[in-house]
Design an enzyme around this catalytic site. Structure first.
Site, PDB file in Angstrom:
ATOM      1  N   GLU A 117      31.194  35.869  37.928  1.00  0.00           N
ATOM      2  CA  GLU A 117      29.817  36.123  38.350  1.00  0.00           C
ATOM      3  C   GLU A 117      28.920  36.393  37.149  1.00  0.00           C
ATOM      4  O   GLU A 117      27.761  35.959  37.115  1.00  0.00           O
ATOM      5  CB  GLU A 117      29.793  37.300  39.321  1.00  0.00           C
ATOM      6  CG  GLU A 117      30.414  36.964  40.669  1.00  0.00           C
ATOM      7  CD  GLU A 117      30.564  38.168  41.574  1.00  0.00           C
ATOM      8  OE1 GLU A 117      30.380  38.011  42.799  1.00  0.00           O
ATOM      9  OE2 GLU A 117      30.891  39.264  41.069  1.00  0.00           O
ATOM     10  N   GLU A 137      38.698  37.495  44.773  1.00  0.00           N
ATOM     11  CA  GLU A 137      38.547  38.734  45.528  1.00  0.00           C
ATOM     12  C   GLU A 137      39.289  38.714  46.861  1.00  0.00           C
ATOM     13  O   GLU A 137      39.740  39.762  47.344  1.00  0.00           O
ATOM     14  CB  GLU A 137      37.048  39.017  45.770  1.00  0.00           C
ATOM     15  CG  GLU A 137      36.266  39.424  44.534  1.00  0.00           C
ATOM     16  CD  GLU A 137      35.683  38.230  43.774  1.00  0.00           C
ATOM     17  OE1 GLU A 137      34.810  38.466  42.928  1.00  0.00           O
ATOM     18  OE2 GLU A 137      36.106  37.079  44.032  1.00  0.00           O
TER      19      GLU A 137
END
Length: 263
Positions: A117, A137
Site C-alpha cells: 500500500e 491480509e
C-alpha cells in the site's frame, strides 16, 4: 537541506544526495514492518524534505530483502474495532498524500500488505528483479485497510486485484511491470541507484511545474474526465504566472539550459 540540525529517527534513516531526499525504512529484523512509530517518522521526514527548497524529489526504500513486509501484526493483533478506529492511520495517509513533490519507491524483496500500500501510494516504483508484491491480509483474517483494495484495483484491474486480495497471489517483479504497477525492473545490485538517478533527473526539472503535474495526474484517478480536464487547464494556465515558465521558454528559444528558480 535547511540549516536546522537533522532529525534523529529510530526506525528510518535519511540522507540527502544532491537534490534528492532518501528515506530508508530501517527495521531489518522485522522485515521493515510498518508500526505506528515508523509511519509517523516516515511522514515527518517526507514533510521535512517537501518543505526544503533544495530537495526536488524523494525516494523511499527498504533493503534488498524487504521494502516492507506489511503492518506490524504484533502491534494490532489484540486491538478492538474502537482501538483501530482511534489509531492515527487516517492522519498518516492524509499527510502522506499531501506531499507535493514526487515520491519514488525503490523496492526489492518483499513488498506486502501495508508495504505494498505504501509503494502504491508513491508516484513511481523502481523494482529489483527480486521484488514480490502482494496483499496477504486475508491470511490473517482481515483485508487491506490502507488503500490496497482501491489503488491496487485502479492499477492492475478488478480481476487480478481480487485474486491478490482474496487468495494471496503475489506478483513477481516482471509481472508487476506488465500490469503497470512498477515503472521498471532492474538488477538487485542497481535498483536503488536506478531510483536515485530517476529522482535526480526529475529534481532537475521546473519545480512548480513538477508539483502541479503530479497533482493533476493524481486527480485523474479520483475525478471524472471533464473535471480532470478542467483542473488541468487551470493548472496549465497558472504556470504562465511563474518565472520558471518565462525562463524555460526563453531558454528553449535561445538554445541554452534553463536555470530554474522554483518561482
Amino acid at each position: 537541506m535547511s540549516d536546522n540540525p537533522p532529525q534523529t529517527y529510530q526506525n528510518i534513516l535519511i540522507r540527502q544526495e544532491g537534490k534528492v531526499g532518501l528515506i530508508q525504512l530501517n527495521r531489518p529484523k522485522a522485515l521493515n514492518a510498518l508500526n505506528s512509530q515508523t509511519r509517523a517518522e516516515l511522514v515527518d521526514a517526507l514533510e521535512t524534505f517537501d518543505a526544503d527548497e533544495d530537495i526536488g524529489c524523494m525516494v523511499i526504500t527498504g533493503n534488498e530483502r524487504a521494502f516492507a513486509a506489511g503492518a506490524d501484526i504484533k502491534q494490532i493483533a489484540d486491538l478492538s474495532p474502537v482501538d483501530i478506529m482511534n489509531m492515527p492511520w487516517v492522519d498518516y495517509w492524509n499527510r502522506f498524500l499531501s506531499i507535493r513533490k514526487p515520491i519514488i519507491a525503490a523496492v526489492s524483496g518483499w513488498c506486502l500488505g501495508g508495504g505494498c500500500e505504501l509503494a502504491l501510494a508513491c508516484d513511481m516504483i523502481v523494482a529489483s528483479e527480486s521484488a514480490r508484491f502482494g496483499q496477504p491480509e486475508i491470511s490473517v483474517g482481515i483485508m487491506p485497510g490502507g488503500g490496497g483494495t482501491q489503488r491496487l484495483t485502479r492499477t492492475v484491474g478488478k480481476a487480478l486485484a481480487m485474486e491478490m486480495t482474496l487468495n494471496n497471489r503475489h506478483l513477481k517483479a516482471e509481472e508487476a511491470r506488465h500490469y503497470g504497477l512498477v515503472n521498471r525492473v532492474v538488477a538487485v545490485e542497481t535498483y536503488l541507484d536506478e531510483a536515485m538517478q530517476l529522482a535526480a533527473e526529475i529534481a532537475e526539472r521546473a519545480p512548480v511545474a513538477v508539483c502541479l503535474a503530479k497533482e493533476a495526474i493524481n486527480k485523474a484517478l479520483e475525478t471524472s474526465l471533464n473535471e480532470g480536464l478542467h483542473l488541468e487547464r487551470r493548472l496549465f494556465s497558472m504556470l504562465f504566472a511563474t518565472e520558471d515558465q518565462k525562463e524555460g521558454m526563453a531558454a528553449f528559444i535561445e538554445k541554452r539550459p534553463a536555470e530554474w528558480k522554483g518561482k
